[in-house]
Design a protein around this motif. Sequence first.
Motif, PDB file in Angstrom:
ATOM      1  N   LEU A  59      68.509 156.157  17.760  1.00  0.00           N
ATOM      2  CA  LEU A  59      67.171 156.580  18.200  1.00  0.00           C
ATOM      3  C   LEU A  59      66.651 155.731  19.359  1.00  0.00           C
ATOM      4  CD1 LEU A  59      65.578 157.295  14.718  1.00  0.00           C
ATOM      5  CD2 LEU A  59      66.146 158.963  16.492  1.00  0.00           C
ATOM      6  N   PHE A  60      65.826 156.346  20.190  1.00  0.00           N
ATOM      7  CA  PHE A  60      65.310 155.710  21.413  1.00  0.00           C
ATOM      8  C   PHE A  60      63.828 156.042  21.584  1.00  0.00           C
ATOM      9  CE2 PHE A  60      69.763 156.429  21.782  1.00  0.00           C
ATOM     10  CZ  PHE A  60      70.250 155.307  22.431  1.00  0.00           C
ATOM     11  N   ASN A  61      63.201 155.349  22.542  1.00  0.00           N
ATOM     12  CA  ASN A  61      61.759 155.590  22.739  1.00  0.00           C
ATOM     13  C   ASN A  61      61.466 156.889  23.489  1.00  0.00           C
ATOM     14  OD1 ASN A  61      62.725 154.625  25.127  1.00  0.00           O
ATOM     15  ND2 ASN A  61      61.050 153.209  25.515  1.00  0.00           N
ATOM     16  N   ASN A  62      62.427 157.426  24.196  1.00  0.00           N
ATOM     17  CA  ASN A  62      62.264 158.766  24.789  1.00  0.00           C
ATOM     18  C   ASN A  62      63.636 159.341  25.126  1.00  0.00           C
ATOM     19  OD1 ASN A  62      62.956 158.102  27.637  1.00  0.00           O
ATOM     20  ND2 ASN A  62      61.063 156.914  27.555  1.00  0.00           N
ATOM     21  N   GLY A  63      63.651 160.609  25.452  1.00  0.00           N
ATOM     22  CA  GLY A  63      64.912 161.292  25.712  1.00  0.00           C
ATOM     23  C   GLY A  63      65.541 160.882  27.033  1.00  0.00           C
ATOM     24  N   THR A  64      64.701 160.588  28.015  1.00  0.00           N
ATOM     25  CA  THR A  64      65.220 160.243  29.342  1.00  0.00           C
ATOM     26  C   THR A  64      66.059 158.962  29.271  1.00  0.00           C
ATOM     27  OG1 THR A  64      63.242 161.223  30.302  1.00  0.00           O
ATOM     28  CG2 THR A  64      64.539 159.791  31.735  1.00  0.00           C
ATOM     29  N   LEU A  65      65.504 157.928  28.627  1.00  0.00           N
ATOM     30  CA  LEU A  65      66.259 156.675  28.519  1.00  0.00           C
ATOM     31  C   LEU A  65      67.476 156.837  27.609  1.00  0.00           C
ATOM     32  CD1 LEU A  65      63.462 153.964  28.561  1.00  0.00           C
ATOM     33  CD2 LEU A  65      65.326 154.228  30.193  1.00  0.00           C
ATOM     34  N   ALA A  66      67.340 157.693  26.604  1.00  0.00           N
ATOM     35  CA  ALA A  66      68.490 157.956  25.729  1.00  0.00           C
ATOM     36  C   ALA A  66      69.656 158.509  26.564  1.00  0.00           C
ATOM     37  CB  ALA A  66      68.106 158.934  24.624  1.00  0.00           C
ATOM     38  N   LEU A  67      69.340 159.458  27.443  1.00  0.00           N
ATOM     39  CA  LEU A  67      70.399 160.081  28.256  1.00  0.00           C
ATOM     40  C   LEU A  67      70.964 159.087  29.273  1.00  0.00           C
ATOM     41  CD1 LEU A  67      71.986 162.663  28.804  1.00  0.00           C
ATOM     42  CD2 LEU A  67      70.156 163.416  30.332  1.00  0.00           C
ATOM     43  N   GLN A  68      70.048 158.312  29.841  1.00  0.00           N
ATOM     44  CA  GLN A  68      70.487 157.303  30.807  1.00  0.00           C
ATOM     45  C   GLN A  68      71.456 156.309  30.153  1.00  0.00           C
ATOM     46  OE1 GLN A  68      66.992 156.080  33.037  1.00  0.00           O
ATOM     47  NE2 GLN A  68      67.916 154.066  33.189  1.00  0.00           N
ATOM     48  N   ILE A  69      71.107 155.871  28.960  1.00  0.00           N
ATOM     49  CA  ILE A  69      71.956 154.922  28.220  1.00  0.00           C
ATOM     50  C   ILE A  69      73.257 155.592  27.785  1.00  0.00           C
ATOM     51  CG2 ILE A  69      72.090 153.731  25.979  1.00  0.00           C
ATOM     52  CD1 ILE A  69      69.215 152.792  26.452  1.00  0.00           C
ATOM     53  N   ALA A  70      73.159 156.861  27.434  1.00  0.00           N
ATOM     54  CA  ALA A  70      74.375 157.590  27.022  1.00  0.00           C
ATOM     55  C   ALA A  70      75.408 157.556  28.144  1.00  0.00           C
ATOM     56  CB  ALA A  70      74.026 159.034  26.680  1.00  0.00           C
ATOM     57  N   LEU A  71      74.957 157.840  29.355  1.00  0.00           N
ATOM     58  CA  LEU A  71      75.875 157.892  30.498  1.00  0.00           C
ATOM     59  C   LEU A  71      76.441 156.500  30.778  1.00  0.00           C
ATOM     60  CD1 LEU A  71      73.641 160.230  32.686  1.00  0.00           C
ATOM     61  CD2 LEU A  71      75.871 160.862  31.749  1.00  0.00           C
ATOM     62  N   GLN A  72      75.577 155.487  30.651  1.00  0.00           N
ATOM     63  CA  GLN A  72      76.025 154.109  30.870  1.00  0.00           C
ATOM     64  C   GLN A  72      77.053 153.708  29.809  1.00  0.00           C
ATOM     65  OE1 GLN A  72      72.774 151.287  30.946  1.00  0.00           O
ATOM     66  NE2 GLN A  72      74.127 149.514  31.131  1.00  0.00           N
ATOM     67  N   GLY A  73      76.726 154.002  28.558  1.00  0.00           N
ATOM     68  CA  GLY A  73      77.609 153.622  27.452  1.00  0.00           C
ATOM     69  C   GLY A  73      78.946 154.333  27.499  1.00  0.00           C
ATOM     70  N   LEU A  74      78.937 155.573  27.955  1.00  0.00           N
ATOM     71  CA  LEU A  74      80.190 156.339  28.058  1.00  0.00           C
ATOM     72  C   LEU A  74      80.985 155.934  29.299  1.00  0.00           C
ATOM     73  CD1 LEU A  74      78.850 159.899  27.121  1.00  0.00           C
ATOM     74  CD2 LEU A  74      80.727 158.746  25.935  1.00  0.00           C
ATOM     75  N   GLY A  75      80.368 155.144  30.169  1.00  0.00           N
ATOM     76  CA  GLY A  75      81.049 154.687  31.395  1.00  0.00           C
ATOM     77  C   GLY A  75      81.277 155.816  32.394  1.00  0.00           C
ATOM     78  N   ILE A  76      80.347 156.758  32.449  1.00  0.00           N
ATOM     79  CA  ILE A  76      80.493 157.889  33.375  1.00  0.00           C
ATOM     80  C   ILE A  76      80.208 157.399  34.800  1.00  0.00           C
ATOM     81  CG2 ILE A  76      79.686 160.224  33.955  1.00  0.00           C
ATOM     82  CD1 ILE A  76      80.985 160.099  31.179  1.00  0.00           C
TER      83      ILE A  76
END
Length: 376
Positions: A59-76
């Motif tokens: 869980l995250f404080n909003n969807g935008t940061l969740a998606l941003q972190i998702a891309l970072q974590g996946l190494g895209i």
Amino acid sequence: MKPFETPIYVTKPFLPPLDEFCQGIKEIWESRWLTNNGPILQRFTQELCHLFETDNLCLFNNGTLALQIALQGLGIAGEVITTPFTFVATTHALFWNKIRPVFVDIEPDYYTLDPEKVEAAITPWTTAILAVHVYGHPSKLNALADIARRHNLKLIYDAAHVFGVKVNNKSIADFGDLSMFSFHATKSYHSLEGGMLIFRETALKGVFDYLKNFGFKNEFEVVMPGTNAKMNEMQALMGIQVLKYLEEIMKKRAKINDLYRERLKEVPGIRLVPPLPPTVRQNHSYMPIEVNEEEFGMSCDTLYETLKQYNVYSRRYFYPLVCDYACYRNISVKDPLIVARRVSGRILTLPIYDSLLLSEVDAICEIIVYLQRGKY
Ligand code: T4K
């Protein structure tokens, strides 16, 4: 035709009974634990893990940061193929990761990414597909999965609009490598603000937990350049309490959707999306209509403005296309985006929320019919 006495907005958030919420607030007052993985957030996480039948959830404080972190974590990195027919946050998440968005067209029925256009846009630099289940309509799940598999690409879904949606009795989160859900106040399900990632690879859980908390592994070690994207206790409390009413909310939205469809289906110049197959359990998060100026007798924009005179505040989600915003206009777009441009020029999303009365829906439709006949 009389205007509404009070404004009807495109949405109005559901709120649980105040005394229920106050009970929860009391717990926060007593514990004085306000954020940073507090007990209510942990409970909320467990409830969602149970609901989605997975532990791969964060869980995250909003969807935008969740998606941003998702891309970072996946190494895209490199190029990602995506849709221009979305809320600008989808593209911003790519931008913040220094990824080049490659915009391709949507299909005309449900406005999701057109798989053929995706395949045609793949280059040696493509690393992922970022599709959006826009308005709560599932993307072309099988075709996109097939392309991702054949080209060894990550398949990421911006699932901001699809909380509660199921396909063949499976949660929509079961498709692709990762899905990002938004719990913003304007969504059919919300936690004031909030975001959630559900993902296939279990190892990502630790990465996302670090990234949303500055990269801290423990008090003394920072293992990656994270940010602050933690959900707080007040958000988690709202999330838990709204969840109890999810079924009720979805049923009411379905009735509103049915009435709109019934009343607008034969209005010349109004196009509704075709009914989704019965294998899809919908959440009716938006009520899009396409306005054909010639047949309706009024442009979409004029209808949008005229409805305001009746105190009805529809929205032009998603006009303009993301690639036409000043901050993205310098990105070259090879695809002519024929469908996306046409739809974006004609789209209007009408008010839909659980507490919208059927009599109000009826009156909104009445106004639209009246305007179509040019009697205004
Ligand atoms: N991907 C997609 C596909 C998205 O649609 C979104 C967000 C995201 C990613 C990013 O997720 P988050 O980071 O937001 O979790 C709204 C929302 O702020 C945004 O969450 C949403 N999509 C987007 C489609 O719409 P605005 O600026 O159009 O909302 P606003 O403030 O004009 O609100 C619309 C109407 O709702 C108001 O006229 C009245 C009503 N309203 C609104 C709020 C906030 C209320 O009655 N109460 C409220 O508290 O962006």
